[in-house]
Design an enzyme around this catalytic site. Structure first.
Site: not given
Ligand code: OKP
Ligand code: ZN
Length: 333
Positions: A153, A189
């Protein structure tokens, strides 16, 4: 399989992420990588290799030098307290020297705080990716960097999504000096950072399978119409899938991704490996089974490309050992 473990990760342990004004327990915990490391250590044919040193130039190749300097300065505060952004730039290109403002200038969410240990951990994480890439460059068939914090990210000048430096993009850039590179991102993601850092390039083909951003973080990117820009047009492939996706649906998408990569005919493959598409992941929303991770690995390995595996997400610490041994085992079959 050669595994690279960055020891500095353990000093980076954000206690909470801010969601909707609340402090939630932070999902990106040190035990994630410890569980995976312990599981991999049990597999015959796995050997561990130490971090090699790479100068900061390798970060500067893909990230803004002021952003890197900001994170580096945060490491000299002597404070274990994590800082979070409160105000974000409200028009393009806005900058500030105010400490509170800078937290927002260099970040796109409130999930990705910084303390004195973050820079070292993020640097080592990127170094693990580079070490894994250099081993494959020297002839290893597959290497696995246990990157933590994750990286896909992280943007040119912004942290976000628990990520600080774009480990996979940095490894891909390193390998692009020696041949054509494909990146396959199977974290649930969308890897907005990997996409952005490589968007204008035809010498690196970027493919991501992920939860539809209409329903899942990072919300703003990951749509099928995002295909690259300029020379890079056609060299970015996004395959968004609905929440609730099962092994069967995923396998069709994976087939399309691997066909596209086969058509590109890369010399090297970088795989952003997230385990958060698993049915028991607390934040992913997909329903992949543990045993299917062995199939994913076998399908990718069947491309027979020298491969660098880069750890991304996966947040159910209880199942990370099982999934990672099935995945790593599947890659070596
Ligand atoms: C990082 B990777 C809030 C949820 C937050 C953020 C996701 C970050 C993912 N309740 N979500 O695994 O891609
Ligand atoms: Zn992720």
């Amino acid at each position: 399989m050669i595994v690279i473990y960055p020891p500095g990760h353990a000093q980076h342990r954000p206690p909470s992420e801010i969601f909707n004004g609340n402090r939630d327990a932070h999902a990106e915990v040190p035990s994630r990588i410890e569980r995976i490391k312990d599981a991999l250590a049990q597999i015959p044919g796995v050997e561990f290799s130490p971090l090699q040193r790479f100068p900061v130039q390798w970060l500067k190749a893909l990230h803004n030098h002021r952003y890197i300097a900001y994170l580096s300065r945060c490491s000299t505060t002597g404070s274990n307290a994590y800082v979070y952004p409160s105000v974000f730039p409200y028009a393009p290109g806005q900058t500030t020297k105010h400490a509170v403002g800078m937290r927002g200038q260099y970040s796109f969410d409130m999930y990705t705080p910084v303390n004195m240990a973050t820079y070292q951990a993020a640097y080592e994480s990127a170094t693990a990716a580079l070490t894994a890439a250099s081993l494959v460059r020297q002839g290893a068939k597959v290497s696995y960097a246990l990157c933590r914090p994750p990286g896909h990210h992280a943007e040119y000048a912004k942290m976000g999504g628990y990520c600080y430096f774009g480990n996979a993009a940095i490894a891909a850039h390193y390998l692009s000096g020696f041949g054509r590179v494909a990146v396959l991102d199977i974290d649930v993601h969308h890897g907005n950072g990997t996409q952005a850092l490589l968007y204008g390039r035809a010498d690196v083909f970027t493919v991501s399978i992920h939860g539809d951003p209409d329903y899942l973080f990072p919300y703003f990117t990951g749509r099928a119409h995002e295909r690259g820009v300029g020379k890079g047009m056609g060299y970015n492939l996004n395959i968004p899938l609905p929440l609730g996706t099962t092994d069967r649906t995923y396998h069709t998408a994976l087939g399309h991704a691997l066909d596209a990569i086969g058509g590109y005919n890369p010399d090297y493959l970088v795989v952003s490996v997230g385990y958060d598409a698993h049915v028991r992941d607390p934040i992913g929303g997909f329903k992949l089974s543990s045993s299917y991770y062995r199939n994913i690995a076998q399908s990718i390995a069947a491309l027979h490309k020298p491969s660098v595996l880069i750890q991304e997400g996966g947040y159910n610490v209880e199942v990370l050992g099982e999934i990672s041994s099935l995945f790593a085992g599947g890659f070596m079959l």
